[in-house]
Design a protein around this motif. Structure first.
Motif, mmCIF file in Angstrom:
data_model
loop_
_atom_site.group_PDB
_atom_site.id
_atom_site.type_symbol
_atom_site.label_atom_id
_atom_site.label_comp_id
_atom_site.label_asym_id
_atom_site.label_seq_id
_atom_site.Cartn_x
_atom_site.Cartn_y
_atom_site.Cartn_z
ATOM 1 N N ALA A 89 55.366 37.033 19.126
ATOM 2 C CA ALA A 89 56.553 36.345 19.634
ATOM 3 C C ALA A 89 57.844 37.438 19.935
ATOM 4 C CB ALA A 89 57.227 35.101 18.811
ATOM 5 N N LEU A 90 58.210 38.281 18.894
ATOM 6 C CA LEU A 90 59.014 39.191 18.890
ATOM 7 C C LEU A 90 58.694 40.115 20.164
ATOM 8 C CD1 LEU A 90 61.435 40.943 18.246
ATOM 9 C CD2 LEU A 90 60.025 42.016 16.289
ATOM 10 N N VAL A 91 57.479 40.565 20.299
ATOM 11 C CA VAL A 91 57.118 41.660 21.418
ATOM 12 C C VAL A 91 57.111 40.940 22.753
ATOM 13 C CG1 VAL A 91 54.910 42.747 22.447
ATOM 14 C CG2 VAL A 91 55.418 43.146 20.043
ATOM 15 N N ALA A 92 56.716 39.760 22.941
ATOM 16 C CA ALA A 92 56.996 38.905 23.939
ATOM 17 C C ALA A 92 58.387 38.887 24.504
ATOM 18 C CB ALA A 92 56.607 37.404 23.938
ATOM 19 N N ASP A 93 59.581 38.533 23.652
ATOM 20 C CA ASP A 93 60.875 38.555 23.793
ATOM 21 C C ASP A 93 61.310 39.915 24.464
ATOM 22 O OD1 ASP A 93 62.031 35.912 23.548
ATOM 23 O OD2 ASP A 93 61.939 36.571 21.206
ATOM 24 N N LEU A 94 60.825 41.044 23.681
ATOM 25 C CA LEU A 94 61.001 42.486 24.111
ATOM 26 C C LEU A 94 60.464 42.566 25.606
ATOM 27 C CD1 LEU A 94 60.602 44.115 20.677
ATOM 28 C CD2 LEU A 94 62.772 43.448 21.969
ATOM 29 N N ALA A 108 51.431 48.414 17.730
ATOM 30 C CA ALA A 108 52.897 47.811 17.082
ATOM 31 C C ALA A 108 53.769 49.305 17.042
ATOM 32 C CB ALA A 108 52.860 47.168 15.836
ATOM 33 N N ARG A 109 53.412 50.344 16.796
ATOM 34 C CA ARG A 109 54.221 51.744 16.590
ATOM 35 C C ARG A 109 54.766 51.969 18.035
ATOM 36 N NH1 ARG A 109 56.139 51.651 11.817
ATOM 37 N NH2 ARG A 109 54.450 50.781 10.441
ATOM 38 N N GLU A 110 53.964 51.920 18.893
ATOM 39 C CA GLU A 110 54.292 52.221 20.507
ATOM 40 C C GLU A 110 55.455 51.282 20.961
ATOM 41 O OE1 GLU A 110 50.311 54.055 22.661
ATOM 42 O OE2 GLU A 110 50.392 51.854 22.276
ATOM 43 N N HIS A 111 55.324 50.126 20.473
ATOM 44 C CA HIS A 111 56.535 49.064 20.825
ATOM 45 C C HIS A 111 57.538 49.461 20.095
ATOM 46 C CE1 HIS A 111 53.910 46.528 23.173
ATOM 47 N NE2 HIS A 111 53.256 45.973 22.133
ATOM 48 N N GLY A 112 57.513 49.837 18.796
ATOM 49 C CA GLY A 112 58.628 50.486 17.934
ATOM 50 C C GLY A 112 59.384 51.651 18.591
ATOM 51 N N ARG A 113 58.461 52.474 19.239
ATOM 52 C CA ARG A 113 59.195 53.766 19.699
ATOM 53 C C ARG A 113 60.125 53.333 21.136
ATOM 54 N NH1 ARG A 113 54.408 56.141 18.168
ATOM 55 N NH2 ARG A 113 53.331 55.844 20.273
ATOM 56 N N ASP A 114 59.533 52.358 21.926
ATOM 57 C CA ASP A 114 60.322 51.624 22.845
ATOM 58 C C ASP A 114 61.703 51.205 22.314
ATOM 59 O OD1 ASP A 114 58.077 52.419 24.554
ATOM 60 O OD2 ASP A 114 57.424 50.389 25.049
ATOM 61 N N VAL A 115 61.372 50.439 21.206
ATOM 62 C CA VAL A 115 62.765 49.860 21.037
ATOM 63 C C VAL A 115 63.753 50.791 20.385
ATOM 64 C CG1 VAL A 115 63.807 48.417 18.865
ATOM 65 C CG2 VAL A 115 61.537 47.518 20.105
ATOM 66 N N PRO A 120 68.542 51.616 19.993
ATOM 67 C CA PRO A 120 68.384 52.423 18.949
ATOM 68 C C PRO A 120 68.952 51.712 17.515
ATOM 69 C CG PRO A 120 69.352 53.728 20.600
ATOM 70 C CD PRO A 120 69.189 52.392 20.986
ATOM 71 N N SER A 121 70.071 51.062 17.686
ATOM 72 C CA SER A 121 70.558 50.308 16.613
ATOM 73 C C SER A 121 69.459 49.297 16.006
ATOM 74 C CB SER A 121 71.935 49.555 16.821
ATOM 75 O OG SER A 121 71.839 48.675 18.024
ATOM 76 N N ALA A 122 68.507 48.953 16.618
ATOM 77 C CA ALA A 122 67.552 47.750 16.330
ATOM 78 C C ALA A 122 66.293 48.539 15.590
ATOM 79 C CB ALA A 122 67.127 46.910 17.459
ATOM 80 N N THR A 123 66.235 49.935 15.550
ATOM 81 C CA THR A 123 65.291 50.766 15.057
ATOM 82 C C THR A 123 64.742 50.225 13.553
ATOM 83 O OG1 THR A 123 65.621 52.602 16.665
ATOM 84 C CG2 THR A 123 64.078 53.172 14.942
ATOM 85 N N ALA A 124 65.623 50.396 12.964
ATOM 86 C CA ALA A 124 65.357 50.011 11.559
ATOM 87 C C ALA A 124 64.820 48.736 11.293
ATOM 88 C CB ALA A 124 66.612 50.241 10.486
ATOM 89 N N ALA A 125 65.061 47.728 11.937
ATOM 90 C CA ALA A 125 64.743 46.435 11.626
ATOM 91 C C ALA A 125 63.195 46.207 12.416
ATOM 92 C CB ALA A 125 65.769 45.284 12.382
ATOM 93 N N MET A 126 63.359 46.893 13.415
ATOM 94 C CA MET A 126 61.856 46.751 14.124
ATOM 95 C C MET A 126 60.926 47.405 13.272
ATOM 96 S SD MET A 126 60.241 45.626 16.907
ATOM 97 C CE MET A 126 58.555 46.052 17.562
ATOM 98 N N ASP A 127 61.121 48.708 12.908
ATOM 99 C CA ASP A 127 60.296 49.330 11.876
ATOM 100 C C ASP A 127 59.746 48.500 10.602
ATOM 101 O OD1 ASP A 127 60.134 51.508 13.562
ATOM 102 O OD2 ASP A 127 61.616 52.841 12.496
ATOM 103 N N ASP A 155 63.434 39.784 12.977
ATOM 104 C CA ASP A 155 63.142 39.297 14.438
ATOM 105 C C ASP A 155 64.421 38.949 14.958
ATOM 106 O OD1 ASP A 155 62.640 37.954 16.855
ATOM 107 O OD2 ASP A 155 61.284 36.729 15.795
ATOM 108 N N ASP A 156 65.345 38.288 14.324
ATOM 109 C CA ASP A 156 66.631 37.834 14.728
ATOM 110 C C ASP A 156 67.404 39.157 14.914
ATOM 111 O OD1 ASP A 156 65.891 35.187 14.722
ATOM 112 O OD2 ASP A 156 66.778 34.754 12.649
ATOM 113 N N GLN A 157 67.317 40.175 13.985
ATOM 114 C CA GLN A 157 68.330 41.156 14.130
ATOM 115 C C GLN A 157 67.818 42.215 15.271
ATOM 116 O OE1 GLN A 157 67.997 43.546 10.461
ATOM 117 N NE2 GLN A 157 68.403 41.843 9.246
ATOM 118 N N VAL A 158 66.586 42.039 15.577
ATOM 119 C CA VAL A 158 66.102 42.944 16.588
ATOM 120 C C VAL A 158 66.437 42.379 18.026
ATOM 121 C CG1 VAL A 158 63.991 43.765 18.015
ATOM 122 C CG2 VAL A 158 64.228 44.009 15.500
ATOM 123 N N ARG A 159 66.406 40.984 18.079
ATOM 124 C CA ARG A 159 66.703 40.261 19.423
ATOM 125 C C ARG A 159 68.177 40.254 19.547
ATOM 126 N NH1 ARG A 159 64.950 35.068 19.415
ATOM 127 N NH2 ARG A 159 64.755 34.955 17.276
#
Length: 163
Positions: A89-94, A108-115, A120-127, A155-159
């Protein structure tokens, strides 16, 4: 040793002796292979189970549908599967927001690099969300309601972060 030398010499030579020597060598190799497979540590791979012809097909769902499926799975106590659906769901939103590429086979790590690049401020939450997902899904780490709740927070923090 002398007999082996004679046998290998016959292999290199010609005539009836060479044919007999090749038969002995090939028979010996076949016998050794049989013994290894039958009684040794070498095992043939198991054939796939016949599951009645069932085919798994991935359907495209909206983020809302993924989250609803996650809630259903969690209600059944299927926590790892629920976490997987929450991650999707999170990836679909992204993907919808243009943060990650919609390409099959991405990790999932490739998605994290895109985030990290786009938000950048969502990196820690996505990781951390990725760590929870990978530990449960790939690592077989037991998961439960606490992990599902934490993933929802992440999820809420990243979005919530916008480019």
């Amino acid at each position: 040793g002398g007999r082996l030398a004679d046998a290998f010499g016959a292999l290199a030579g010609g005539g009836g002796g060479a044919v007999l020597a090749w038969v002995v060598v090939l028979g010996s190799l076949a016998g050794v292979a049989y013994l290894l497979v039958r009684h040794g540590r070498v095992r043939l791979p198991a054939l796939p189970r016949d599951d009645g012809g069932r085919v798994m097909v991935e359907l495209t769902r909206t983020p809302t549908e993924w989250r609803a499926l996650a809630a259903d799975l969690e209600a059944q106590g299927r926590w790892a599967e629920g976490l997987r659906c929450r991650h999707r769901a999170l990836v679909a939103d992204l993907v919808r927001d243009g943060v990650v590429a919609d390409r099959a086979g991405r990790t999932a790590r490739e998605h994290g690099r895109d985030v990290a690049t786009a938000r950048p401020s969502a990196t820690a939450a996505m990781d951390e969300a990725t760590d929870l997902f990978e530990a449960a899904w790939y690592g077989g780490v037991p998961t439960g309601a606490d992990d599902a709740g934490r993933f929802q927070e992440l999820d809420d923090q990243v979005r919530a972060v916008r480019a």
